[in-house]
Structure formats: structure tokens, C-alpha cells
Design an enzyme around this catalytic site. Structure first.
Site, PDB file in Angstrom:
ATOM      1  N   LYS A  69       0.838  -1.218   0.000  1.00 60.30           N
ATOM      2  CA  LYS A  69       0.000   0.000   0.000  1.00 60.30           C
ATOM      3  C   LYS A  69       0.865   1.258   0.000  1.00 60.30           C
ATOM      4  O   LYS A  69       0.605   2.189  -0.766  1.00 60.30           O
ATOM      5  CB  LYS A  69      -0.890  -0.011   1.257  1.00 60.30           C
ATOM      6  CG  LYS A  69      -1.562   1.318   1.548  1.00 60.30           C
ATOM      7  CD  LYS A  69      -2.392   1.265   2.803  1.00 60.30           C
ATOM      8  CE  LYS A  69      -1.667   1.628   4.069  1.00 60.30           C
ATOM      9  NZ  LYS A  69      -1.346   3.064   4.239  1.00 60.30           N
ATOM     10  N   ASN A  70       1.888   1.275   0.857  1.00 53.33           N
ATOM     11  CA  ASN A  70       2.669   2.510   1.012  1.00 53.33           C
ATOM     12  C   ASN A  70       3.624   2.759  -0.153  1.00 53.33           C
ATOM     13  O   ASN A  70       4.221   3.829  -0.246  1.00 53.33           O
ATOM     14  CB  ASN A  70       3.434   2.511   2.335  1.00 53.33           C
ATOM     15  CG  ASN A  70       2.505   2.769   3.512  1.00 53.33           C
ATOM     16  OD1 ASN A  70       1.329   3.084   3.326  1.00 53.33           O
ATOM     17  ND2 ASN A  70       3.032   2.637   4.722  1.00 53.33           N
ATOM     18  N   ARG A  95      -3.838  10.437   4.656  1.00 55.07           N
ATOM     19  CA  ARG A  95      -2.675  11.316   4.662  1.00 55.07           C
ATOM     20  C   ARG A  95      -1.825  11.179   3.384  1.00 55.07           C
ATOM     21  O   ARG A  95      -1.285  12.167   2.879  1.00 55.07           O
ATOM     22  CB  ARG A  95      -1.835  10.976   5.891  1.00 55.07           C
ATOM     23  CG  ARG A  95      -0.702  11.906   6.109  1.00 55.07           C
ATOM     24  CD  ARG A  95       0.049  11.555   7.359  1.00 55.07           C
ATOM     25  NE  ARG A  95       1.317  12.250   7.351  1.00 55.07           N
ATOM     26  CZ  ARG A  95       1.479  13.498   7.767  1.00 55.07           C
ATOM     27  NH1 ARG A  95       0.468  14.166   8.249  1.00 55.07           N
ATOM     28  NH2 ARG A  95       2.659  14.073   7.701  1.00 55.07           N
ATOM     29  N   CYS A 138      -4.823   8.352   9.651  1.00 54.99           N
ATOM     30  CA  CYS A 138      -4.803   7.712  10.966  1.00 54.99           C
ATOM     31  C   CYS A 138      -4.461   8.727  12.052  1.00 54.99           C
ATOM     32  O   CYS A 138      -3.553   9.544  11.892  1.00 54.99           O
ATOM     33  CB  CYS A 138      -3.729   6.622  10.992  1.00 54.99           C
ATOM     34  SG  CYS A 138      -4.284   5.055  10.373  1.00 54.99           S
ATOM     35  N   ARG A 143       1.178  14.961  13.371  1.00 54.35           N
ATOM     36  CA  ARG A 143       1.826  14.592  12.104  1.00 54.35           C
ATOM     37  C   ARG A 143       1.981  15.838  11.240  1.00 54.35           C
ATOM     38  O   ARG A 143       1.172  16.099  10.355  1.00 54.35           O
ATOM     39  CB  ARG A 143       1.030  13.504  11.388  1.00 54.35           C
ATOM     40  CG  ARG A 143       1.039  12.205  12.161  1.00 54.35           C
ATOM     41  CD  ARG A 143       0.283  11.123  11.457  1.00 54.35           C
ATOM     42  NE  ARG A 143       1.066  10.480  10.409  1.00 54.35           N
ATOM     43  CZ  ARG A 143       0.641   9.415   9.734  1.00 54.35           C
ATOM     44  NH1 ARG A 143      -0.540   8.911   9.977  1.00 54.35           N
ATOM     45  NH2 ARG A 143       1.388   8.869   8.802  1.00 54.35           N
ATOM     46  N   PRO A 144       3.039  16.590  11.484  1.00 55.53           N
ATOM     47  CA  PRO A 144       3.224  17.841  10.738  1.00 55.53           C
ATOM     48  C   PRO A 144       3.638  17.595   9.286  1.00 55.53           C
ATOM     49  O   PRO A 144       3.950  16.466   8.904  1.00 55.53           O
ATOM     50  CB  PRO A 144       4.356  18.534  11.508  1.00 55.53           C
ATOM     51  CG  PRO A 144       5.101  17.437  12.161  1.00 55.53           C
ATOM     52  CD  PRO A 144       4.140  16.307  12.413  1.00 55.53           C
ATOM     53  N   VAL A 145       3.651  18.675   8.479  1.00 53.27           N
ATOM     54  CA  VAL A 145       4.101  18.563   7.083  1.00 53.27           C
ATOM     55  C   VAL A 145       5.199  19.600   6.792  1.00 53.27           C
ATOM     56  O   VAL A 145       5.435  19.955   5.654  1.00 53.27           O
ATOM     57  CB  VAL A 145       2.929  18.717   6.077  1.00 53.27           C
ATOM     58  CG1 VAL A 145       1.975  17.539   6.165  1.00 53.27           C
ATOM     59  CG2 VAL A 145       2.193  20.030   6.269  1.00 53.27           C
ATOM     60  N   ASP A 146       5.877  20.047   7.860  1.00 51.09           N
ATOM     61  CA  ASP A 146       6.883  21.098   7.668  1.00 51.09           C
ATOM     62  C   ASP A 146       8.032  20.662   6.760  1.00 51.09           C
ATOM     63  O   ASP A 146       8.608  21.474   6.031  1.00 51.09           O
ATOM     64  CB  ASP A 146       7.425  21.555   9.042  1.00 51.09           C
ATOM     65  CG  ASP A 146       8.001  20.401   9.843  1.00 51.09           C
ATOM     66  OD1 ASP A 146       7.269  19.410  10.058  1.00 51.09           O
ATOM     67  OD2 ASP A 146       9.177  20.467  10.230  1.00 51.09           O
ATOM     68  N   ASP A 171       4.876   0.781  11.946  1.00 51.85           N
ATOM     69  CA  ASP A 171       3.622   0.151  11.516  1.00 51.85           C
ATOM     70  C   ASP A 171       3.489  -1.297  12.002  1.00 51.85           C
ATOM     71  O   ASP A 171       2.467  -1.939  11.758  1.00 51.85           O
ATOM     72  CB  ASP A 171       3.494   0.206   9.983  1.00 51.85           C
ATOM     73  CG  ASP A 171       3.184   1.614   9.483  1.00 51.85           C
ATOM     74  OD1 ASP A 171       2.918   2.507  10.315  1.00 51.85           O
ATOM     75  OD2 ASP A 171       3.210   1.827   8.257  1.00 51.85           O
ATOM     76  N   ARG A 231      -8.552  -0.234   5.276  1.00 51.39           N
ATOM     77  CA  ARG A 231      -7.744   0.755   4.556  1.00 51.39           C
ATOM     78  C   ARG A 231      -6.426   0.134   4.097  1.00 51.39           C
ATOM     79  O   ARG A 231      -5.884   0.543   3.065  1.00 51.39           O
ATOM     80  CB  ARG A 231      -7.414   1.952   5.463  1.00 51.39           C
ATOM     81  CG  ARG A 231      -8.590   2.853   5.753  1.00 51.39           C
ATOM     82  CD  ARG A 231      -8.148   4.063   6.518  1.00 51.39           C
ATOM     83  NE  ARG A 231      -6.959   4.632   5.882  1.00 51.39           N
ATOM     84  CZ  ARG A 231      -6.113   5.456   6.473  1.00 51.39           C
ATOM     85  NH1 ARG A 231      -6.313   5.824   7.719  1.00 51.39           N
ATOM     86  NH2 ARG A 231      -5.072   5.925   5.835  1.00 51.39           N
TER      87      ARG A 231
HETATM   88  C1  UD1 Z   1       4.650   6.975   6.355  1.00 50.15           C
HETATM   89  C2  UD1 Z   1       3.750   5.792   6.179  1.00 50.15           C
HETATM   90  C3  UD1 Z   1       3.202   5.327   7.516  1.00 50.15           C
HETATM   91  C4  UD1 Z   1       4.348   5.095   8.501  1.00 50.15           C
HETATM   92  C5  UD1 Z   1       5.306   6.279   8.551  1.00 50.15           C
HETATM   93  C6  UD1 Z   1       6.566   6.003   9.338  1.00 50.15           C
HETATM   94  C7  UD1 Z   1       2.860   6.069   3.951  1.00 50.15           C
HETATM   95  C8  UD1 Z   1       1.694   6.354   3.105  1.00 50.15           C
HETATM   96  N1  UD1 Z   1       2.678   6.126   5.287  1.00 50.15           N
HETATM   97  O1  UD1 Z   1       3.857   8.030   6.923  1.00 50.15           O
HETATM   98  O2  UD1 Z   1       2.455   4.138   7.318  1.00 50.15           O
HETATM   99  O3  UD1 Z   1       3.823   4.868   9.778  1.00 50.15           O
HETATM  100  O4  UD1 Z   1       5.716   6.659   7.226  1.00 50.15           O
HETATM  101  O5  UD1 Z   1       7.252   4.916   8.809  1.00 50.15           O
HETATM  102  O6  UD1 Z   1       3.922   5.752   3.468  1.00 50.15           O
HETATM  103  N2  UD1 Z   1       7.476  14.550  10.540  1.00 50.15           N
HETATM  104  C9  UD1 Z   1       7.832  15.860  10.761  1.00 50.15           C
HETATM  105  N3  UD1 Z   1       7.618  16.760   9.744  1.00 50.15           N
HETATM  106  C10 UD1 Z   1       7.078  16.398   8.543  1.00 50.15           C
HETATM  107  C11 UD1 Z   1       6.720  15.049   8.346  1.00 50.15           C
HETATM  108  C12 UD1 Z   1       6.941  14.140   9.369  1.00 50.15           C
HETATM  109  O7  UD1 Z   1       8.345  16.211  11.819  1.00 50.15           O
HETATM  110  O8  UD1 Z   1       6.905  17.257   7.673  1.00 50.15           O
HETATM  111  C13 UD1 Z   1       7.689  13.555  11.613  1.00 50.15           C
HETATM  112  C14 UD1 Z   1       6.423  12.802  11.995  1.00 50.15           C
HETATM  113  O9  UD1 Z   1       5.676  13.490  12.963  1.00 50.15           O
HETATM  114  C15 UD1 Z   1       6.980  11.507  12.518  1.00 50.15           C
HETATM  115  C16 UD1 Z   1       8.209  11.289  11.652  1.00 50.15           C
HETATM  116  O10 UD1 Z   1       8.541  12.561  11.096  1.00 50.15           O
HETATM  117  O11 UD1 Z   1       7.384  11.638  13.855  1.00 50.15           O
HETATM  118  C17 UD1 Z   1       8.018  10.331  10.517  1.00 50.15           C
HETATM  119  O12 UD1 Z   1       6.823  10.643   9.803  1.00 50.15           O
HETATM  120  P1  UD1 Z   1       6.695  10.349   8.249  1.00 50.15           P
HETATM  121  O13 UD1 Z   1       7.814   9.466   7.806  1.00 50.15           O
HETATM  122  O14 UD1 Z   1       6.509  11.646   7.526  1.00 50.15           O
HETATM  123  O15 UD1 Z   1       5.334   9.541   8.159  1.00 50.15           O
HETATM  124  P2  UD1 Z   1       4.391   9.521   6.917  1.00 50.15           P
HETATM  125  O16 UD1 Z   1       5.203   9.729   5.689  1.00 50.15           O
HETATM  126  O17 UD1 Z   1       3.235  10.386   7.163  1.00 50.15           O
END
Ligand code: UD1
Length: 433
Positions: free
Chosen positions: A24-25, A99, A123, A128-131, A314, A406
Site C-alpha cells: 500500500k505505502n 494522509r 490515521c 503529524r506535521p508537514v513542515d 507500523d 484501509r
Molecule cells: C509513512 C507511512 C506510515 C508510517 C510512517 C513512518 C505512507 C503512506 N505512510 O507516513 O504508514 O507509519 O511513514 O514509517 O507511506 N514529521 C515531521 N515533519 C514532517 C513530516 C513528518 O516532523 O513534515 C515527523 C512525523 O511526525 C513523525 C516522523 O517525522 O514523527 C516520521 O513521519 P513520516 O515518515 O513523515 O510519516 P508519513 O510519511 O506520514
């Protein structure tokens, strides 16, 4: 509102063999990256999941024709082709549900020069920021702003840059996907440091390379991407889903059974397999299969969920379920999502003895779990509750199975094939692909 539930009569060791679906991912960011292609994209080994349906719906709204070939008992094949390159606004209904739909941001920006994407949902596993997505795209020269809960990104032409992508909890998986997918069409060279190493990112990189992108360093933390003018089409087979494979192996382990999971990549599962051995299971690995036999008591095996190649976050919830029956005490720490412990209260309702403090769960193993009614709150937490239900004495009801659907293709059917007594009550699994 009545939700779909699983009714499980636990206490029966599982035996047999099942196949693992495509990841899926890997599928979700690769589908989003089809926005970059100027010719059709054919994907093989696509899992049949509600998240895939959500991503298909989103991409159709963004002007792609998404067609699915279903052959009996075989994985889906999907073709994606741009019909209308005008739309740049991702509908909120899709992005709030999942997401990973935020992964359209980079490709839209690179190909259509503008993207309007709502801040994501998905989830509920803590903050879960996007910075990092924002920082990476801004470094490529995009102008980003937040308007009414949407990220609005614009750029006449992206330009290569050197970008450090690590946050306080390590690299971001979908952040790497977004920035890499944008950089392939940027002018000049992009160096991406602290890129995610996850196999799904490598798979995305292989897909982009098949489209004509120039990427070096896949599977390492530094990527060198030389931008190209245009990308073509490609045929690509998705890697197997290592999280589904791990969940099925843990289902056999928690019931003290034996199982073979076929069509897997054992090299993507190394830490999980090491930990299963530490927990007392016999693990045998073939070229594309893993067999497990678990007979003696569950040995306590502490784990730390970390970015790849560490134990995946996961799998953390499912591991916690297994350790709830350990012959002793151990800890489970989650360095990726510190708040990802919603399954603990429900496992305790089944008789587990787990205490959480900060990002660490301390588990005092109990000799048996007892069935009751529990509620899933996110995708992997629901898998953990199903595993605990399979091991518990008597009947367990797991509510809110829409979370599980999902990310697991008909998990109930697969578990029944292994001899589990598990029944779906309520809506049939959605197949509105
Ligand atoms: C992806 C996976 C999810 C998995 C996660 C960690 C997909 C679709 N989803 O989620 O199943 O649990 O990786 O292996 O592939 N963070 C920041 N800033 C950002 C983005 C993330 O600080 O802009 C932090 C998050 O809060 C978290 C860490 O980085 O603590 C890792 O998150 P991230 O790898 O981004 O998870 P996803 O890509 O959302």
C-alpha cells in the site's frame, strides 16, 4: 451507527500458507507520481484496499483516467493516464480521509506549476506535521502559503537545490516522496540529504527512473537527482507489503502456530524476523517466502520502532499484542510516532498488563488473554486487536474494521485460510475501485 466488526473465536493455532499483496505505502505515492508522466503508466501487484480506492478517486478528480483490470484471484493491474492537465485543486474529502493523498503536492507542482492541497487527515497517531514537505518544496523554489486550511504551492519552474530533510524524529517517508517527485522535473541537480531509506521510497525511485528520471543513491540517505525536461510512461510491479507480511507472521506467532507467507521480500523484513527469533519462533527464509513455527512460550523481546531498517512503527502495535503474552517483562518504544499507543487500553481490556509512559510501553506478559469487545482506532491498532483476539480465550469482537480495510486486503479471509475462526459482520469490504 453500527460499524463493520470482526467476531473472532480465539485460542486456535493458525497453520497453512498465504500470499502477501503489493505494498500500500508504495502504491499510494507511485499512483500520485503518475501525475508526472506524459504517457500511460501500468502498475502491477496493486492491492485491493479502500486507500487505493480513495487515491484513485482523487486522481480522477485531478484529470487522470484510472482503469483497473481485475482478474480472478490475481492482484489488480492499474493503468493511469492524464486526460486533463488543468486541475490543480485536490478535493478536501479525499485528502482528509488519507494522509498519503498529500503526495500529490510535489507532482502537481512540478508538472502543472500549481497545487492546492488541503492539510492531510488519515490515521490519528499523534502530531503529524508537514513542515518537511513544505521546507523541501520551498528549497526547490516554490512559493508556498496556507489558505483556508489548504497548502497553496506555485512555481514557474522548480530549480534544483541541496536540501536537508530530517526532522526531530528522523526522515519523513512521504516528505521524501513529495520532494523527490518534484525534483525529477526541476532545472539542475538536487541533493537530498537525510532522505528516507524505506523500501517504498526505493520503489518510488525505481518507478520514477522507469519514467525517465535520473536518480542516484536510492536506498541511501543521500539522493542525487538530475532534473529532466519531461517524463514518459512506464510499466512497474509494486514491491510486496512488508507490513502485511509481518502482521501475518505475527498472527501465526501469537497463536503458537506455523505459517508460510509467500510473495514477500525477506530483505525488507530483516529486523522483524530477527525479533521473531528473539521471541522464540523458528523462522525459515526462502527467496520470496518466509515460514514461521512458534511452539514454546513467547520470549520477552524488547523493541524500538525506528525508521528503516529498524522495526517499523507500523508493526509496533502488533508486536505489543504479541508481547502481551510473553513469559516475562519487556518494553516497546516508538521513536517515530511517540503517541502511537491507542491499542494499549484495548489490549488491557483483553487482559494484557501494559503501562505507557511517554513513548515507551512496559509490558508484563500474562499467561492468557480473555475475549471481549474492543474498538479499533487506527489501521495498525486494529491489526493488533485482531491478533490479540485470535490468541484470546473465547469470543472477541473488534469494532470499526473500516480502519483495517484501509490497509489489509480481506485480512479475515486470509486468516480463515490459516484456520482462524473469524467472521465479518456488517458491510462487505468496499471494492469500489
Ligand atoms: C509513512 C507511512 C506510515 C508510517 C510512517 C513512518 C505512507 C503512506 N505512510 O507516513 O504508514 O507509519 O511513514 O514509517 O507511506 N514529521 C515531521 N515533519 C514532517 C513530516 C513528518 O516532523 O513534515 C515527523 C512525523 O511526525 C513523525 C516522523 O517525522 O514523527 C516520521 O513521519 P513520516 O515518515 O513523515 O510519516 P508519513 O510519511 O506520514
Amino acid at each position: 451507527m453500527a460499524t463493520t466488526q470482526f467476531r473472532i473465536i480465539g485460542g486456535k493455532p493458525l497453520h497453512g500458507q498465504v500470499r502477501c499483496e503489493g505494498a500500500k505505502n508504495a502504491a499510494l505515492p507511485i499512483m500520485a507520481a503518475a501525475l508526472l508522466a506524459s504517457e500511460p503508466v501500468h502498475l502491477q501487484n496493486v492491492p485491493q484496499l479502500t486507500d487505493i480506492a480513495t487515491q484513485s478517486k482523487l486522481l480522477r478528480r485531478l484529470g487522470l483516467a484510472v482503469s483497473i483490470e481485475r482478474t480472478c484471484e490475481k492482484p489488480l493491474e492499474m493503468t493511469l493516464e492524464t486526460m486533463d492537465a488543468q486541475p490543480v485543486v485536490a478535493p478536501e474529502s479525499c485528502v482528509r480521509q488519507m494522509r498519503a493523498s498529500f503526495c500529490v503536492l510535489g507532482p502537481l507542482l512540478a508538472r502543472r506549476r500549481k497545487a492546492v492541497v488541503p492539510l492531510p487527515g488519515g490515521c490519528r497517531i499523534g502530531d503529524r506535521p508537514v513542515d518537511l514537505h513544505w521546507k523541501g518544496l520551498a528549497a526547490l523554489g516554490a512559493d508556498l502559503r496556507l489558505e483556508h486550511g489548504c497548502v497553496v504551492a506555485e512555481a514557474r519552474r522548480l530549480t534544483g537545490a541541496t536540501i536537508e530533510l530530517s526532522g526531530p524524529r528522523g526522515p519523513s517517508v512521504t516528505g521524501t516522496a513529495n520532494v523527490m517527485s518534484a525534483a525529477v522535473l526541476a532545472r539542475g541537480v538536487t541533493i537530498l540529504r537525510d532522505a528516507a531509506l524505506e523500501p517504498e521510497i526505493v520503489d518510488l525511485g525505481c518507478f520514477l527512473t522507469a519514467l525517465g528520471a535520473k536518480i542516484e543513491g536510492l536506498g541511501t540517505s543521500t539522493l542525487r537527482i538530475e532534473g529532466v525536461e519531461q517524463l514518459g510512461g512506464a510499466r512497474h510491479r509494486l514491491i510486496p507489503d512488508r507490513i502485511e507480511a509481518a502482521t501475518l507472521l505475527l498472527a501465526a506467532a501469537i497463536t503458537r502456530g506455523s505459517a508460510t507467507v509467500l510473495d514477500v521480500r525477506p530483505d525488507h523484513l530483516q529486523t522483524v524476523l530477527e525479533k521473531l527469533r528473539a521471541a522464540g519462533a523458528a523462522v525459515d527464509v526462502g527467496a520470496d517466502r518466509v515460514s514461521i513455527a512458534a511452539t514454546g512460550p513467547v520470549q520477552p523481546a524488547s523493541v524500538i520502532a525506528e525508521p528503516f531498517p529498524g522495526l517499523p512503527t507500523d508493526v509496533q502495535a502488533q508486536w505489543t499484542a504479541l508481547m502481551s503474552l510473553a513469559d516475562g517483562t519487556c518494553t516497546v518504544q516508538d521513536l517515530v510516532f511517540s503517541g502511537r499507543f491507542s491499542h494499549v487500553a484495548e489490549l488491557n481490556r483483553l487482559g494484557a498488563c501494559i503501562a505507557c509512559r511517554d513513548d515507551i510501553a512496559t509490558i508484563n506478559g500474562v499467561p492468557r488473554l480473555e475475549g471481549t469487545s474492543v474498538a479499533a482506532s487506527d489501521l495498525r491498532a486494529s491489526a493488533a486487536l485482531v491478533l490479540a483476539g485470535l490468541a484470546a480465550d473465547g469470543p472477541t469482537t473488534v469494532e470499526h474494521i473500516h480502519h483495517l480495510d484501509r490497509g489489509y486486503q480481506r485480512l479475515d479471509e486470509k486468516l480463515r485460510r490459516l484456520g482462524a475462526q473469524i467472521e465479518r459482520i456488517g458491510l462487505p469490504v468496499e471494492s469500489a475501485l
